[in-house]
Design a protein around this motif. Structure first.
Motif, PDB file in Angstrom:
ATOM      1  N   GLU A 102       0.767  -1.200  -0.075  1.00 28.72           N
ATOM      2  CA  GLU A 102       0.079  -0.107  -0.055  1.00 28.72           C
ATOM      3  C   GLU A 102       0.918   1.360  -0.004  1.00 28.72           C
ATOM      4  O   GLU A 102       1.801   1.339   0.694  1.00 28.72           O
ATOM      5  CB  GLU A 102      -0.859   0.121   1.508  1.00 28.72           C
ATOM      6  CG  GLU A 102      -1.965   0.865   1.275  1.00 28.72           C
ATOM      7  CD  GLU A 102      -2.844   0.655   2.413  1.00 28.72           C
ATOM      8  OE1 GLU A 102      -2.794   1.333   3.240  1.00 28.72           O
ATOM      9  OE2 GLU A 102      -3.784  -0.163   2.234  1.00 28.72           O
ATOM     10  N   LEU A 103       0.469   2.132  -0.749  1.00 24.24           N
ATOM     11  CA  LEU A 103       1.317   3.398  -1.054  1.00 24.24           C
ATOM     12  C   LEU A 103       0.324   4.615  -1.061  1.00 24.24           C
ATOM     13  O   LEU A 103      -0.625   4.560  -1.603  1.00 24.24           O
ATOM     14  CB  LEU A 103       2.422   3.377  -2.048  1.00 24.24           C
ATOM     15  CG  LEU A 103       1.880   2.970  -3.297  1.00 24.24           C
ATOM     16  CD1 LEU A 103       2.076   4.416  -4.306  1.00 24.24           C
ATOM     17  CD2 LEU A 103       2.865   1.938  -3.849  1.00 24.24           C
ATOM     18  N   ALA A 110      -0.848  14.277  -5.355  1.00 20.36           N
ATOM     19  CA  ALA A 110      -0.891  15.013  -6.753  1.00 20.36           C
ATOM     20  C   ALA A 110      -0.956  16.536  -6.525  1.00 20.36           C
ATOM     21  O   ALA A 110      -1.932  17.119  -5.751  1.00 20.36           O
ATOM     22  CB  ALA A 110      -1.839  14.490  -7.887  1.00 20.36           C
ATOM     23  N   GLU A 111      -0.307  17.467  -7.033  1.00 21.24           N
ATOM     24  CA  GLU A 111      -0.272  18.875  -6.805  1.00 21.24           C
ATOM     25  C   GLU A 111      -0.160  19.754  -8.195  1.00 21.24           C
ATOM     26  O   GLU A 111       0.289  19.145  -8.800  1.00 21.24           O
ATOM     27  CB  GLU A 111       0.895  19.313  -5.820  1.00 21.24           C
ATOM     28  CG  GLU A 111       0.942  20.683  -5.461  1.00 21.24           C
ATOM     29  CD  GLU A 111       2.030  21.030  -4.498  1.00 21.24           C
ATOM     30  OE1 GLU A 111       2.088  21.991  -4.340  1.00 21.24           O
ATOM     31  OE2 GLU A 111       2.485  20.125  -3.851  1.00 21.24           O
ATOM     32  N   GLU A 112      -1.160  20.477  -8.326  1.00 22.82           N
ATOM     33  CA  GLU A 112      -1.139  21.375  -9.382  1.00 22.82           C
ATOM     34  C   GLU A 112      -0.253  22.759  -8.994  1.00 22.82           C
ATOM     35  O   GLU A 112      -0.190  23.010  -8.007  1.00 22.82           O
ATOM     36  CB  GLU A 112      -2.599  21.496 -10.071  1.00 22.82           C
ATOM     37  CG  GLU A 112      -3.551  22.186  -9.002  1.00 22.82           C
ATOM     38  CD  GLU A 112      -3.890  23.572  -9.288  1.00 22.82           C
ATOM     39  OE1 GLU A 112      -3.964  24.353  -8.407  1.00 22.82           O
ATOM     40  OE2 GLU A 112      -4.239  23.899 -10.520  1.00 22.82           O
ATOM     41  N   GLY A 113      -0.245  23.428 -10.001  1.00 21.85           N
ATOM     42  CA  GLY A 113       0.459  24.603 -10.040  1.00 21.85           C
ATOM     43  C   GLY A 113      -0.073  25.638  -9.034  1.00 21.85           C
ATOM     44  O   GLY A 113       0.751  26.449  -8.558  1.00 21.85           O
ATOM     45  N   ALA A 165      -4.310   9.866  -2.680  1.00 23.20           N
ATOM     46  CA  ALA A 165      -4.877   8.668  -2.841  1.00 23.20           C
ATOM     47  C   ALA A 165      -4.189   7.574  -2.229  1.00 23.20           C
ATOM     48  O   ALA A 165      -3.056   7.578  -2.402  1.00 23.20           O
ATOM     49  CB  ALA A 165      -5.333   8.586  -4.111  1.00 23.20           C
ATOM     50  N   THR A 166      -4.764   6.533  -1.797  1.00 25.75           N
ATOM     51  CA  THR A 166      -3.992   5.184  -1.481  1.00 25.75           C
ATOM     52  C   THR A 166      -4.159   4.214  -2.552  1.00 25.75           C
ATOM     53  O   THR A 166      -5.266   3.860  -2.904  1.00 25.75           O
ATOM     54  CB  THR A 166      -4.768   4.920   0.003  1.00 25.75           C
ATOM     55  OG1 THR A 166      -4.686   5.833   1.185  1.00 25.75           O
ATOM     56  CG2 THR A 166      -3.646   3.527   0.332  1.00 25.75           C
TER      57      THR A 166
END
Length: 135
Positions: free
Chosen positions: A6-7, A11-14, A21-22
């Motif tokens: 599991e990881l 996510a990141e936007e500008g 999310a897993t």
């Protein structure tokens, strides 16, 4: 080594917004390990008057695969006066099936085979050399 991992992914936007999310990864085992057959103790000689059921070898089998791929069956090559007796779990003993006659056969090479439940099955073997002593 593990059947699932599991990881967490981010996510990141500008503009500074982000979400996480897993992710779960399930690993399916393939039949890539042959059974391991270990002879932990074996006689080299046996008297021809040894009673039926005399233990001539102790064995342990294991397979690092899981599920049916890791289920191991043991057998002896036919035509020998010996049989396998299951002890507990993956332990076996090779025992005499009847009294032996040195004048008939003075030496046996007993082949023990261990095969797994994979498709195709993987297997390994061991040969027990046993000399019959005269009485």
């Amino acid at each position: 080594e593990g059947d699932s991992y599991e990881l967490e992914v981010q996510a990141e936007e500008g503009g500074g917004l982000f979400d996480t999310a897993t992710v779960t990864i399930t690993v399916t085992d393939v039949n890539d390990n042959a059974p391991e057959l270990t002879v932990s103790s074996a006689l080299k000689e046996i008297s021809e008057d040894a009673p039926s059921g005399t233990v001539v070898a102790l064995l342990h089998v294991q397979d690092r695969d899981s599920g049916a791929n890791g289920e191991v069956r043991c057998s002896l090559d036919g035509g020998v006066p010996f049989r396998l007796r299951s002890s507990q779990g993956s332990y076996y003993s090779v025992v005499t099936a009847r009294e032996l006659d040195r004048e008939e056969v003075s030496e046996y090479n007993v082949t023990v085979r261990a095969a797994d439940g994979g498709s195709p099955a993987l297997w390994s073997s061991a040969v027990l050399a046993l000399r019959v002593l005269d009485v």
